[in-house]
Structures are given as structure tokens and as C-alpha cells.
Design a protein around this motif. Sequence first.
Motif, short mmCIF file in Angstrom:
data_model
loop_
_atom_site.label_atom_id
_atom_site.label_comp_id
_atom_site.label_asym_id
_atom_site.label_seq_id
_atom_site.Cartn_x
_atom_site.Cartn_y
_atom_site.Cartn_z
N PRO A 74 27.35 49.27 49.36
CA PRO A 74 26.03 48.79 49.04
C PRO A 74 25.26 49.94 48.64
O PRO A 74 25.43 50.99 49.30
CB PRO A 74 25.44 48.02 50.09
N LEU A 75 24.25 49.71 47.68
CA LEU A 75 23.40 50.84 47.27
C LEU A 75 22.67 51.36 48.76
O LEU A 75 22.48 52.50 48.67
CB LEU A 75 22.51 50.49 46.32
N ALA A 76 22.27 50.50 49.52
CA ALA A 76 21.62 50.80 50.78
C ALA A 76 22.42 51.92 51.46
O ALA A 76 21.87 52.74 52.21
CB ALA A 76 21.22 49.62 51.58
N ARG A 77 23.56 51.79 51.60
CA ARG A 77 24.41 52.77 52.18
C ARG A 77 24.06 54.16 51.85
O ARG A 77 24.20 55.11 52.64
CB ARG A 77 26.04 52.59 51.99
N LEU A 78 23.54 54.58 50.54
CA LEU A 78 23.20 55.77 50.27
C LEU A 78 22.06 56.25 51.06
O LEU A 78 21.65 57.59 51.09
CB LEU A 78 22.86 55.77 48.71
N ALA A 79 21.14 55.37 51.53
CA ALA A 79 20.12 55.91 52.51
C ALA A 79 20.50 56.36 53.73
O ALA A 79 20.21 57.35 54.18
CB ALA A 79 18.95 54.73 52.77
N ASP A 80 21.79 55.85 54.11
CA ASP A 80 22.32 56.34 55.37
C ASP A 80 23.00 57.65 54.97
O ASP A 80 22.96 58.66 55.93
CB ASP A 80 23.46 55.47 55.72
#
Length: 290
Positions: A74-80
Motif C-alpha cells: 500500500p502507498l502508506a508503506r512508503l511512510a514507514d
Amino acid sequence: MERFVEAAPGVRLWAEERGGADAPPLLLIMGAQASGLGWPDELVDTLAARHRVIRYDHRDTGRSTWAFDERPYPLARLADDALAVLDGHGVERAHVVGMSMGGSLAQLLIADRPERLLSATLVGTSALSTAPYIRPDGTRTPPEELPGIAPRLLEMWSRPVADLGLEAELERRVEHWRALGGDLLPFDADEARALERRIVEHTGHHTASTAHARADASGLDRTERLARTSVPTLVVSAPAEPVFPPPHPQHIAQAIRGARLVEIPGMGHALPRAVLAPLAAAILDHTLGH
């Protein structure tokens, strides 16, 4: 200094830092499909006069791992991943500057991991908030009714990208930057071509990544957390912005508690040389004292 950071099993991220090792850390987060080299050296070096500046390649860009087809995320993984880059450099808290998708990732950090941020600067993005935009006359406009992406860009993005060789790919990227830059500043095709040729050399091939466009972008709303954050936030308004045109920046500034707004004259959704000095000055003014 360059290094690779392990962000997840089988996922390595290329990163580079400049500036004094003891200076306040500043993490640059680029947009979708964009290598960390999308942050121009001139801007990085100006910021590095006062900061330990870290830029990096998202997964599926540059020298970082390309594996979306085998292991979608998911795109949110890139914040991790952004936090993994900080961890890999031994940084507990940092100033963060995010552009385009990078601005969305920075908002996720503001909302979810405020303890890791000294400040945030958001460039060329939209609010991760369902709060309405309140116009100067008091009119309330839902975010979905704010101005959309310029038709010229939508048409470009709808075309399949065929591999017609390096020079054709460079020309396609140059024309993309021409459209992203807006119509207020002169466009320097040679500058854009030189940047993209360097990115190709850095990456090792000229394949255009599409991973971030295909990643799951659901679950990004952070309305309540953004409205009560204490992270000092600067929002850059670009009058020639063709992706998130005004009043998107004004909406972000309303949606994020305590956010300040600054306009960079002539700026669009790009970082040509003409905007680098005022943008650096705005970022440095914001980070001073936080």
C-alpha cells in the motif's frame, strides 16, 4: 555519503546525506515514481549549509529495490520507509520536507509519528483531510470539489508508456516536466533533460516506474489527527501548480493545526532553478528554532 538502508526483508533503499553530521537532520521525501535525485543538488547543498540533509530513492525508483509486481504494497508503506531511512542513519527526530506524494507521506508522519518530527514542510500536495475548505467569504467547499488536475496532465498520464529507447524516454520526461512546471516561469528543457539523464545513469536503466500509481491508496485520511497536531508545519503555495492548484495549499493550511502558508512566486509542480533560492529560504526560515 551514500548508503543502503534495509527497509523491510528484501527491500533496500538507496540514501545519500550531505552536511554536518552534528547538524539538525532534514529528510527530503520525493514524489511518486521519483528518485531522490529529483531534489536538485543546488537545493540540497543550500539546505546542507545548516542541516544534515538526507535524500533517498523510494522503493521502485532509482537504486532502491524494484519488486512491486512480486510484492505489492500500500502507498502508506512508503511512510514507514521514510522512518526506516531515519533509523538507518541513527536519527531519532528530523525536519521533513515532502513534495507531491512525498507531501502526503509527510502528513502521515505528522499524524501517526509526530514524535519523530521536528517540523514538516509540504510542497505540491493535497490535504489528507475531509474537512471543508473555508473560503475568505465563509463559503465551505468539500475537498472533492476543489480544482482538479490540469487536463493536459491527465491526458499525458493516460497514455501507455512504451519503451522506444533512451532518447525517446528522455524526451517524454522533458515534456512531462514542461507540463508540470506551469505557465508562469520560462521552461528550460536542457536543465530538465540533464536532470533526467543523470537520474537514468543513477538508476542504471531508463524504465519508467509505475508502482506508486498502482499501489493501494486507501486509508490515508487523517482528518482528526492533523487537526490537533503540534508538529510545526509550513505549506508552500505554488501559483502555477497544475496538479493541486490553489486553494489546495490554503486548504492544507486550514486542515493542519497551526500550519503557516508561504507562496513561491511562479512555482508550479516542479523544482526549476528559478524557485530554488526562495524555496530554500522558506524551508530554512521554518526549520530555524524548531
